[in-house]
Scaffold this active site. Structure first.
Site, short mmCIF file in Angstrom:
data_model
loop_
_atom_site.label_atom_id
_atom_site.label_comp_id
_atom_site.label_asym_id
_atom_site.label_seq_id
_atom_site.Cartn_x
_atom_site.Cartn_y
_atom_site.Cartn_z
N GLU A 143 -4.02 -29.86 -73.03
CA GLU A 143 -5.04 -28.83 -72.87
C GLU A 143 -6.43 -29.45 -72.72
O GLU A 143 -7.32 -28.86 -72.12
CB GLU A 143 -5.02 -27.89 -74.08
CG GLU A 143 -5.44 -26.47 -73.77
CD GLU A 143 -5.08 -25.51 -74.89
OE1 GLU A 143 -4.16 -24.70 -74.70
OE2 GLU A 143 -5.72 -25.57 -75.96
N HIS B 91 9.47 -44.81 -62.82
CA HIS B 91 8.46 -45.69 -63.41
C HIS B 91 7.04 -45.12 -63.25
O HIS B 91 6.08 -45.85 -63.02
CB HIS B 91 8.53 -47.11 -62.82
CG HIS B 91 9.72 -47.87 -63.30
ND1 HIS B 91 10.07 -49.09 -62.80
CD2 HIS B 91 10.63 -47.57 -64.25
CE1 HIS B 91 11.17 -49.53 -63.41
NE2 HIS B 91 11.52 -48.61 -64.30
N LYS C 57 -2.62 -15.20 -68.71
CA LYS C 57 -3.00 -14.02 -69.48
C LYS C 57 -3.53 -12.93 -68.56
O LYS C 57 -3.23 -11.73 -68.75
CB LYS C 57 -4.06 -14.38 -70.52
CG LYS C 57 -3.59 -15.33 -71.60
CD LYS C 57 -4.71 -15.62 -72.60
CE LYS C 57 -4.31 -16.60 -73.67
NZ LYS C 57 -5.41 -16.89 -74.61
#
Length: 458
Positions: A297, A329, A431
């Site tokens: 975050e 890798h 949201k």
């Protein structure tokens, strides 16, 4: 210059060893990176960098008022007395740090073993009806209480779960007694949860406005659940204070938090865009979950950042080990080593048919150590850079130190990337869509647009 206060004997610090990553970064790069990191650290401490209004966590270990700590201990004692189960209701930074500490420190409370400790369960971290129903079934017949954690009170997952749990408390105990079984950790002045707590006369603790959720472990967000579990929160703050002195006051050349930030940055610029945090002790599992939120975050912005992943060895060596060894890798590995708090001796007869006689007399800790070294060697030889972090022991002080170490490294690393490590604008995208689909008042236009997009197949 940095003004350093607090700190103790400097014995419980988190240590970094980058020996097994030096094939991918050289000493000159490290020296230049450390100079840059020291400049960014100064910017952080002087509160002159991006997001400086959310750097209150820097002084939490030394500025926590004794009166607040005492209130937390008192509230925890009250909840223990009236409850055999406490549900901590929160999501993201209001959930992961507390669970990380509780899982890491399970079985080592400082209180007397004869004292009764409640089970601590979690809710409000998903919208799964199945998960919540299982929780309600488990609470049947138990004397439970709720700690609800939300700065605004409107985070949907937490608000829905808390509403259901509060309704169950009222049904079970009545409105008056239900209020004594709820503690709210929220904003000191505003928000839905603040208003409810004020109107209902709930016990409350303030969520500092200058501390973001993922940096809030050493606020009441984490300290109250830790105290309920019988852990020594004063020792935890002391351990963080010791790490603070080292991370903010040590010269760059001996500052392991800065060194970790620099090593991550240099490995990233060399083409490694995934960091796999691993450990050989299951008690660190949720430390990895909190760490993923902290770095993901904080860094994942503007097309930048390292993708944080975690694994639990040796378990995941039997699933992810092949990819780590011979995959693309694109990752580097950070191994967290902590001495096991207990040991088991392996005893075996010389003629045992399972062929394990060669291990007779060895301890499981010794076996686990050898498995870690073997894995480190194999991954290094396979072209995977490996950083090693050592946590001194399984204790409250070491957990507090680890939290502070990672927070400083994350903040400095974010500044080195040129981003604000304290906001999370991308979190609002889902949201926005979710509230529109749920027909929240005021989202009618957005809902119509989403329906149109879904009809078109995009």
């Amino acid at each position: 210059m940095l003004e350093i206060r607090g700190g103790v004997g400097m014995s419980g610090l988190i240590r970094l060893d980058d020996t097994w990553a030096l094939d991918h970064i050289d000493a000159e790069e490290i020296d230049g990176g450390m100079r840059e990191a020291a400049l960014q650290l100064q910017l952080l401490v002087d509160r002159k960098g991006a997001g400086s209004e959310y750097t209150g966590w820097l002084n939490l270990p030394i500025d926590a008022p004794d009166s607040v700590v005492a209130r937390l201990e008192h509230a925890a004692a009250d909840l223990r007395e009236q409850s055999d189960t406490v549900v901590v209701c929160g999501i993201g930074g209001s959930y992961l740090g507390a669970r990380a500490g509780l899982e890491f420190l399970a079985g080592v409370p400082s209180r007397s073993a004869t004292d009764s400790l409640p089970d601590i369960l979690f809710a409000g971290n998903s919208l799964s009806s199945w998960q919540l129903q299982k929780l309600l079934d488990r609470l049947a017949g138990h004397r439970f209480s709720v700690v609800v954690i939300s700065k605004s009170g409107t985070t949907l997952e937490t608000a829905v779960a808390f509403h259901i749990l509060r309704t169950e408390l009222v049904r079970r105990f009545g409105a008056g007694k239900a209020r004594t079984r709820i503690v709210a950790i929220t904003d000191s002045e505003h928000g839905t949860l603040h208003d409810l707590a004020r109107d209902q006369g709930l016990v409350t603790f303030d969520l500092p406005r200058d501390v973001g959720g993922r940096y809030s472990v050493l606020t009441p967000v984490g300290l109250l659940p830790f105290a309920i579990a019988g852990l020594n929160i004063r020792a935890m703050l002391q351990g963080a204070a010791e790490q603070r002195t080292a991370s903010l006051g040590s010269p760059a050349a001996t500052n392991d938090a800065l060194h970790y930030a620099v090593a991550r940055r240099l490995l990233n610029t060399s083409g490694k865009n995934i960091e796999l945090l691993t450990s050989f002790e299951p008690c660190l599992h949720f430390v990895g979950e909190w760490w993923k939120q902290l770095f993901g975050e904080s860094e994942g912005k503007n097309g930048k950042g390292i993708f944080p992943a975690s694994a639990e060895f040796t378990t995941d060596l039997h699933s992810l080990g092949q990819y780590v060894q011979e995959g693309t890798h694109s990752l580097f590995e950070t191994v967290v080593d902590v001495p096991a708090p207990a040991d088991v001796a392996f005893l075996c007869d010389a003629d045992s048919p399972d062929g394990l006689a060669y291990l007779n007399g060895r301890s499981l800790s010794a076996m686990n150590h050898d498995a870690r070294i073997a894995t480190l060697l194999a991954h290094h030889d396979g072209g995977v850079p490996v950083l090693q972090l050592t946590v001194p022991d399984v204790s409250e002080g070491s957990f507090g130190a680890a939290v502070y170490f990672f927070e400083v490294a994350c903040a400095v690393g974010g500044y080195m990337l040129g981003i604000n490590p304290f906001d999370q604008p991308g979190v609002e995208a889902y949201k926005h869509n979710m509230f529109a689909l749920l027909a929240k008042p005021g989202t009618e236009v957005e809902a119509a647009d989403i329906r149109s997009r879904l009809a078109r197949g995009n």
